[in-house]
Design an enzyme around this catalytic site. Sequence first.
Site, PDB file in Angstrom:
ATOM      1  N   ASP A 114       1.027  -1.712   0.371  1.00  9.39           N
ATOM      2  CA  ASP A 114       0.050   0.059  -0.068  1.00  9.39           C
ATOM      3  C   ASP A 114       0.775   1.318   0.138  1.00  9.39           C
ATOM      4  OD1 ASP A 114       0.564  -0.655   2.501  1.00  9.39           O
ATOM      5  OD2 ASP A 114      -0.539   0.473   3.321  1.00  9.39           O
TER       6      ASP A 114
ATOM      7  N   GLU B  92       0.253  -1.507   6.273  1.00  6.98           N
ATOM      8  CA  GLU B  92       1.135  -0.707   6.855  1.00  6.98           C
ATOM      9  C   GLU B  92       1.289   0.530   7.346  1.00  6.98           C
ATOM     10  OE1 GLU B  92       5.113   0.848   8.102  1.00  6.98           O
ATOM     11  OE2 GLU B  92       3.669   1.314   6.151  1.00  6.98           O
TER      12      GLU B  92
END
Length: 408
Positions: free
Chosen positions: A80, A175
């Site tokens: 991400d 994350e």
Amino acid sequence: MKDVLERFLGYIKVDTQSSEESDTVPTTKTQLEFAKKLGEELKAIGLKDVSVDENGYVMATLESNIDKKVPTIGFIAHMDTSPDLSGTNINPRIVEKYDGQDIVLNKEKNIVLKINEFPEILEYKGQDIVVTDGNTLLGADDKAGIAEIITAMEYLINHPEIKHGTIKVGFTPDEEVGKGADHFDVKKFGADLAYTLDGGGIGELECETFNAAKAKVIIEGRNVHPGSAKNKMTNAVLVANKFINMLPENEVPERTEGYEGFFHLLSVKSEVETAELNYIIRDFDRKKFEERKEQIKEVGKKINEEYNKEIVCVKVEDQYYNMKEKIDEVKYVVDIAHDAMKAIDIEPILVPIRGGTDGSRLSFMGLPTPNLFAGGHNFHGRFEFVPVLSMEKAAELVVKIAELYANR
């Protein structure tokens, strides 16, 4: 064989922003789609046991090519990108042989990467540097890490003369919103230790993170017509202001560095009737961390005493802890990374992470995981950049670490 730059430029074309607002796993559908693409690529280059689970976690194995038993090592990066700035339609540009001057990212909007504001870019004079067009972040955090790991795995497969033990590869979602390790199956991953490639500039080697908590402050006011409000109204906006001012004004991110901790006010929602403050609390020292949590609760207690009623509620929740506690138990994982950098002519820079990585949580889940540089700078914003050579050296570092474990 694709090089690391080609991979990186392909990956950042996929918008994989995570979301603070979503309750799904992963928090955005595009992350799962990207995970499936990475899974196919890992199969294509020859990795075994490739899996992409329903939560978007990608795992794979490069089998050992030696007879002796050595530790199984893992390399991990996250898929991400930060919700802080758009990751849609990233339009990168390669500044060839950077000349040491300011870089105009967007002439129309007058967005300029200035050397007086970002002097670290001068360290890369003469190198090729990937920059944004000023409208989005770049995504080097952490798609540079993904590109480096996959490029290193393909290199090892194509060069069987380089001896290595079993290597595990893992890519995580979410994350950037603090959920990267939530559904990471350490047992399934099967590594004895691991490294995240989620650090900044070349040479960074990190085995310390903040201890981290978040605090939600709810203030209940009382709204009365202002014409007859004397001794009746409790203005939650003003109480919120009082609360903010009772915390140390210099212990904030913009006034701290190195090993200094802070209180960071993320958001304020307020009106007369009710207010909500959202903080994050950070400190490297565990004792000081616990003291900070008590300090923010104490502010709420003092205000309640002043008003002689419970109008402030402070809820504190731990997020992660300083992984140094766990890394110190197996210090050789840092020593090997240090030696590997030296072996490929990189000067190691041991720095604390003023933030967290998946490795923070994983280290407390039984998988010691220090952090290596991925090469980028100015993450989460339009001034993000990554030197091409830094990505190439990170891939080379992964190869060298694998080689050193095999010779251990």
